[in-house]
Write an enzyme that holds these catalytic residues in place. Structure first.
Site, PDB file in Angstrom:
ATOM      1  N   ALA A  65       0.868  -1.170   0.000  1.00 19.47           N
ATOM      2  CA  ALA A  65       0.000   0.000   0.000  1.00 19.47           C
ATOM      3  C   ALA A  65       0.910   1.227   0.000  1.00 19.47           C
ATOM      4  CB  ALA A  65      -0.878  -0.007   1.235  1.00 19.47           C
ATOM      5  N   GLY A 110       0.598  -4.933   0.864  1.00 17.76           N
ATOM      6  CA  GLY A 110      -0.596  -4.966   0.005  1.00 17.76           C
ATOM      7  C   GLY A 110      -0.356  -5.668  -1.325  1.00 17.76           C
ATOM      8  N   GLU A 113      -0.750  -9.236  -0.544  1.00 12.09           N
ATOM      9  CA  GLU A 113      -2.190  -9.443  -0.319  1.00 12.09           C
ATOM     10  C   GLU A 113      -2.965  -9.447  -1.635  1.00 12.09           C
ATOM     11  OE1 GLU A 113      -2.069  -6.167   2.560  1.00 12.09           O
ATOM     12  OE2 GLU A 113      -3.161  -7.469   3.950  1.00 12.09           O
ATOM     13  N   GLU A 133       4.730  -5.238   7.312  1.00  9.00           N
ATOM     14  CA  GLU A 133       4.046  -4.129   7.987  1.00  9.00           C
ATOM     15  C   GLU A 133       4.550  -3.874   9.398  1.00  9.00           C
ATOM     16  OE1 GLU A 133       2.530  -6.427   6.126  1.00  9.00           O
ATOM     17  OE2 GLU A 133       0.967  -5.501   4.901  1.00  9.00           O
TER      18      GLU A 133
END
Ligand code: COA
Length: 258
Positions: A65, A110, A113, A133
């Protein structure tokens, strides 16, 4: 039409390329919005039977992200962001058209993911996977804690989640996180070849397989009962009649998705 995605459809395969190579294709709000737009297009275009998601440039699939969008977010805003990401990735997972991640470098946070929300993954030899993260005082928010455990088991998943370690493509293959590892120059060819094979099968039956397999991780749905319904639905399709007739007539079936 898109500023951060490239879409190209050839031979019924739509390739969605996340196109922010200078930021290692980090997922910002625009990318997520545009991914939703691309998923709408895929869903409604009868000329598309399957999808490849990949990243632009030689270095990254998606490096996470976009961290620059985290600054100053409060708890509610952060939760809304996670919800938006989860909803987007759930659309990929529940797409009745097969979606393959072609992982061409870093698939972190992300990005890992996103790859895990696809139906399966093909990696280039330089791919790297991880959920780093905790390095940022964060944890995954786009489904990573759930899908990583589903795909590689709790022990290996928790080690990756809490250590922030990354794994290379060979390890990802050994863990079952990816189905194939190929040379970087072969990644898209291999992905297309796998999908060409899948695209010659019956689309409604494929959709039934995806729906049924996804219920394994959905406590609210009885997967065996759903399988019975989807199996029955196949008998109502022209494709099933065509498939059986073609077998008996010793010819190749021509499936229309009807
Ligand atoms: N969000 C925003 N920008 C990112 C990003 C992310 N997740 N990942 C990389 N970028 C940007 C960098 O800030 C840099 O931008 P700049 O050139 O404007 O400074 C550019 O992409 C290139 O990245 P850089 O860090 O210089 O490349 P590198 O080869 O030295 O390192 C990584 C590659 C992947 C190891 C490193 O970029 C990284 O750790 N990224 C973050 C990974 C992460 O924590 N993801 C989970 C986020 S929740």
């Amino acid at each position: 039409m898109y500023t951060s995605l490239l879409l190209q459809t050839d031979n019924k395969i739509c390739t969605i390329t996340i196109n922010r190579p200078d930021k290692l294709n980090a997922l910002n709000k625009t990318v997520l919005d545009e991914l939703n737009g691309a998923l709408d297009e895929v869903q409604h275009d009868p000329g598309i039977r399957s999808v490849i998601i990949t990243g632009a440039g030689p270095k990254a699939f998606v490096a996470g992200a976009d961290i620059s969008e985290f600054k100053g977010l409060n708890k509610e805003q952060a939760m809304a962001m996670a919800k938006r990401g989860q909803d987007t990735f759930a659309r990929i997972e529940n797409s009745t058209k097969p979606v393959v991640a072609a992982v061409n470098g870093f698939a972190l946070g992300g990005g890992c993911e996103l790859a895990m929300s696809c139906h399966f993954r093909i990696a280039s030899e330089n791919a790297k996977f991880g959920q780093p993260e905790v390095n940022l005082g964060l944890m995954p928010g786009y489904g990573g804690t759930q899908r990583l455990v589903q795909l590689i088991g709790k022990g290996r998943a928790l080690e990756l989640l809490i250590s922030a370690n990354t794994i290379d493509a060979a390890t990802a293959l050994q863990y079952g996180l990816v189905n194939y590892v190929v040379a970087p120059g072969e990644l898209l060819n291999k992905s297309r070849a796998v999908l060409d094979g899948i695209n010659s099968k019956a689309p409604l039956a494929i959709a039934g397989c995806i729906k049924a397999a996804n219920t394994v991780f959905d406590e609210k749905t009885d997967g065996y009962a759903l399988e019975i319904r989807e199996f029955g639905n196949c008998f109502d399709t022209e494709d099933m009649k065509e498939g059986v007739a073609a077998f008996l007539e010793k010819r190749k079936a021509n499936f229309k998705g009807e």
